[in-house]
Scaffold this active site. Structure first.
Site, mmCIF file in Angstrom:
data_model
loop_
_atom_site.group_PDB
_atom_site.id
_atom_site.type_symbol
_atom_site.label_atom_id
_atom_site.label_comp_id
_atom_site.label_asym_id
_atom_site.label_seq_id
_atom_site.Cartn_x
_atom_site.Cartn_y
_atom_site.Cartn_z
ATOM 1 N N SER A 51 47.261 22.052 -3.977
ATOM 2 C CA SER A 51 46.981 22.460 -2.602
ATOM 3 C C SER A 51 45.493 22.714 -2.452
ATOM 4 O O SER A 51 44.807 23.049 -3.426
ATOM 5 C CB SER A 51 47.757 23.745 -2.274
ATOM 6 O OG SER A 51 47.304 24.328 -1.070
ATOM 7 N N TYR A 107 49.387 32.118 -3.723
ATOM 8 C CA TYR A 107 49.630 30.684 -3.900
ATOM 9 C C TYR A 107 48.382 29.979 -4.420
ATOM 10 O O TYR A 107 48.450 29.135 -5.329
ATOM 11 C CB TYR A 107 50.066 30.072 -2.574
ATOM 12 C CG TYR A 107 50.523 28.636 -2.661
ATOM 13 C CD1 TYR A 107 51.623 28.283 -3.441
ATOM 14 C CD2 TYR A 107 49.873 27.634 -1.950
ATOM 15 C CE1 TYR A 107 52.056 26.960 -3.514
ATOM 16 C CE2 TYR A 107 50.296 26.318 -2.013
ATOM 17 C CZ TYR A 107 51.383 25.988 -2.785
ATOM 18 O OH TYR A 107 51.810 24.680 -2.860
#
Length: 236
Positions: free
Chosen positions: A145, A158
């Protein structure tokens, strides 16, 4: 590219019951690979398996929780009993966790996110290392990501897990670069129409972002065309 450029290849995709994982599994199966599908949801895996067979491909489902003790080792043993090598490993399974300021992080949840996004990935690499090295030109593709490289407010949990995942994955790539045919790369799918995206951006119109199939086609192209260890790209 021939009709079946991945014929006789064995691929394993984690998080394959929906989203990018499911789309990738279908694309690889249509390209001729036998795809081993893993995820916690058996029903979703069965749907993907049926779609692969409908396209003329073949697949094996392995419902499992990657964070459970010994589950990864059992999977690797089962794959090794059936096939002599693993040609492609797509590490897609991940957990978002809650979006929160760093001082407000729930550390029990943080530990769970790190267990799946980092520890389970290390277990996958360790367990499948012999099968990857047994292939002539094995490829490992990790799904990351943007927040793994570019910190964003409230995405610390995250983002930290993806930064650790990338480092872990590419470290493995450097370790095997000169002693095997294994090559390791990282792919950032960018904004993609997934349940994780919908959870992170609840007010976003899903039709304004690309479908998982767009990402899957890029993963397929990498699997067919090859790449060198350290490869990184974002799918726009």
């Amino acid at each position: 590219m021939t009709d079946k450029p991945l014929a006789d290849r064995i691929a394993l995709v984690t998080g394959a019951s929906r989203g990018i994982g499911a789309a990738t599994a279908r694309a690889l199966g249509a390209a001729g690979a036998h795809v081993v599908l893993t995820a916690r949801t058996a029903g979703g895996l069965e749907e993907v398996e049926e779609a692969i067979y409908a396209s003329g491909g073949s697949a094996t489902i392995a419902p499992m929780d990657l964070t459970e003790n010994e589950s990864v080792a059992r999977l690797a043993a089962a794959v090794g009993e059936r096939w002599p090598a693993l040609d492609l490993l797509v590490l897609n399974a991940a957990s978002l966790g809650s979006l929160s300021a760093v001082p407000a992080i729930d550390f029990k949840e943080f530990a769970k996110v790190l267990t799946l996004n980092v520890t389970a990935q290390a277990a996958m690499l360790a367990a499948f290392d012999p099968l990857l090295k047994a292939a002539k030109q094995a490829r490992v593709i990790g799904i990351t990501s943007s927040v793994g490289r570019t910190p964003r407010a409230y995405w610390g949990t995250y983002g930290a897990s993806k930064a650790a995942f990338e480092n872990l994955l590419l470290s493995y790539g450097e370790e095997v670069r000169h002693i095997s045919g294994v090559r390791v790369g990282v792919l950032n799918p960018g904004a993609t129409r997934t349940k994780m995206r919908a959870r992170a951006f609840p007010g976003e119109n899903p039709e304004t972002v690309k479908a998982p199939e767009v990402v899957a086609e890029r993963i397929l192209a990498l699997a067919v065309g090859g790449f060198e260890t350290g490869h990184f790209e974002r799918v726009e």
